[in-house]
Motif scaffolding. Structure first.
Motif: not given
Length: 337
Positions: A39, A217, A220-221, A224
């Motif tokens: 990731l 997930r 964490y994505q 960005r």
């Protein structure tokens, strides 16, 4: 007809892994690449382009949820940011070992260069990675092999050690010379690497882990995207920096993985969309409205549309600027991550 020996290459798509592949090809090996998709990779050209030039089959494998646990609690610690480099390399090498067994290959190779990276390419780190991955004696680093103890595949004569490299350190000049020697047409530019090594991004990861016991997930994505503002222990706001990020936030608000969330969208002025993570109450709405106006560079009141999974049409609420002369952090207890 003699069957070529087979090797599995940990293949990032960078120059070092390409050179490692070419070294084994020149010794008659059939090489297959394994590209592990995490990731956190930054600014990396698709590995498939270089694999095609090298003439190798490429297996692309995304990391599993067990990788997220590795980021949360690495056995061998972090680098300068939140980068668990040694644990990450062990994880990837284990995937390569499985593929090696499935494809009946003889060894795994990587483009690691002794001393190139402080966190994972010291001599002791390279030994740990080989041992913990179950590849001791079968994990070959062709670029630095003659500076390292011989592996079993070298001792057996399967690989000619005299034709391997003796590179060490951070300079890229020897690799560029090898690329010319090997006739590589498309030399990859250096990648900015892993986002977890970036100090600013690492701050966001620390904040996430401090407030979320088991992030997924989507969590964490989301790190960005946009500007992140911590309002309190229970509430964080993410503001889009451009229209692309605003649209991304508008799709994420309905993600069940993110838990309780809402979206604040400017209704009568141009400005950032704000994703609110946490309990929604009037004080949070007031502070989010002030943040949206601040980053819209608007010092006049405005109107927001507040969207939730339960109310997708959204209710209208007012947004008021911060009181004059007060900085965001000083009077709102907000922390910009």
């Amino acid at each position: 007809m003699m069957v070529k020996p087979r090797a599995i290459a940990l293949f990032s798509g960078g120059l070092d892994s390409a050179l490692a592949v070419r070294m084994l090809q020149q010794q008659g090996f059939e090489v297959e690449g394994l590209h592990v998709r995490t990731l956190f990779a930054c600014c990396q050209a698709p590995a498939s382009h270089l694999a095609e030039e090298l003439g190798i089959a490429l297996h692309v494998v995304p990391v599993g949820d067990d990788y997220l646990e590795l980021v949360r609690r690495p056995r061998y610690g972090y680098g300068k940011g939140m980068n668990p480099c040694v644990d990450c390399r062990i994880y990837m090498a284990r995937l390569a070992r499985r593929l090696m067994e499935q494809r009946k290959a003889s060894l795994v190779i990587s483009g690691e260069v002794l001393g190139q990276r402080n966190m994972s390419q010291k001599r002791v780190d390279l030994e740990i990675i080989a041992r913990e991955s179950g590849l001791l004696g079968r994990l070959l680093r062709p670029l630095s092999a003659r500076r390292l103890p011989p592996t079993a595949v070298e001792q057996s004569g399967l690989v000619d050690r005299s034709r391997l490299g003796d590179l060490a350190g951070r300079s890229r000049k020897p690799q560029l010379a090898l690329a010319r020697q090997f006739g590589l047409r498309n030399v990859p530019a250096p990648s900015s690497g892993c986002a977890l090594a970036d100090v600013r991004f690492a701050q966001r990861v620390r904040d996430l882990l401090a407030h979320h016991p088991r992030p997924g997930r989507a969590d964490y994505q989301l790190l960005r995207i946009g500007r992140h503002v911590r309002l309190d222990a229970h509430t964080k706001v993410v503001l889009g920096r451009n229209e692309t990020q605003n649209r991304a936030l508008q799709t994420l608000v309905f993600s069940p993985e993110l838990g309780m969330s809402a979206l604040a969208v400017p209704a009568d002025f141009a400005g950032p969309t704000a994703l609110i993570l946490g309990p929604l109450h009037e004080e949070v709405v007031r502070r989010v409205g002030a943040l949206v106006l601040q980053f819209a560079r608007r010092n006049q009141p405005g109107t927001l549309r507040l969207i939730t999974a339960e109310d997708r049409s959204g209710r209208v609420c007012s947004a008021e600027p911060w009181p004059a002369g007060m900085a965001t952090g000083s009077h709102s207890s907000a922390e910009i991550l």
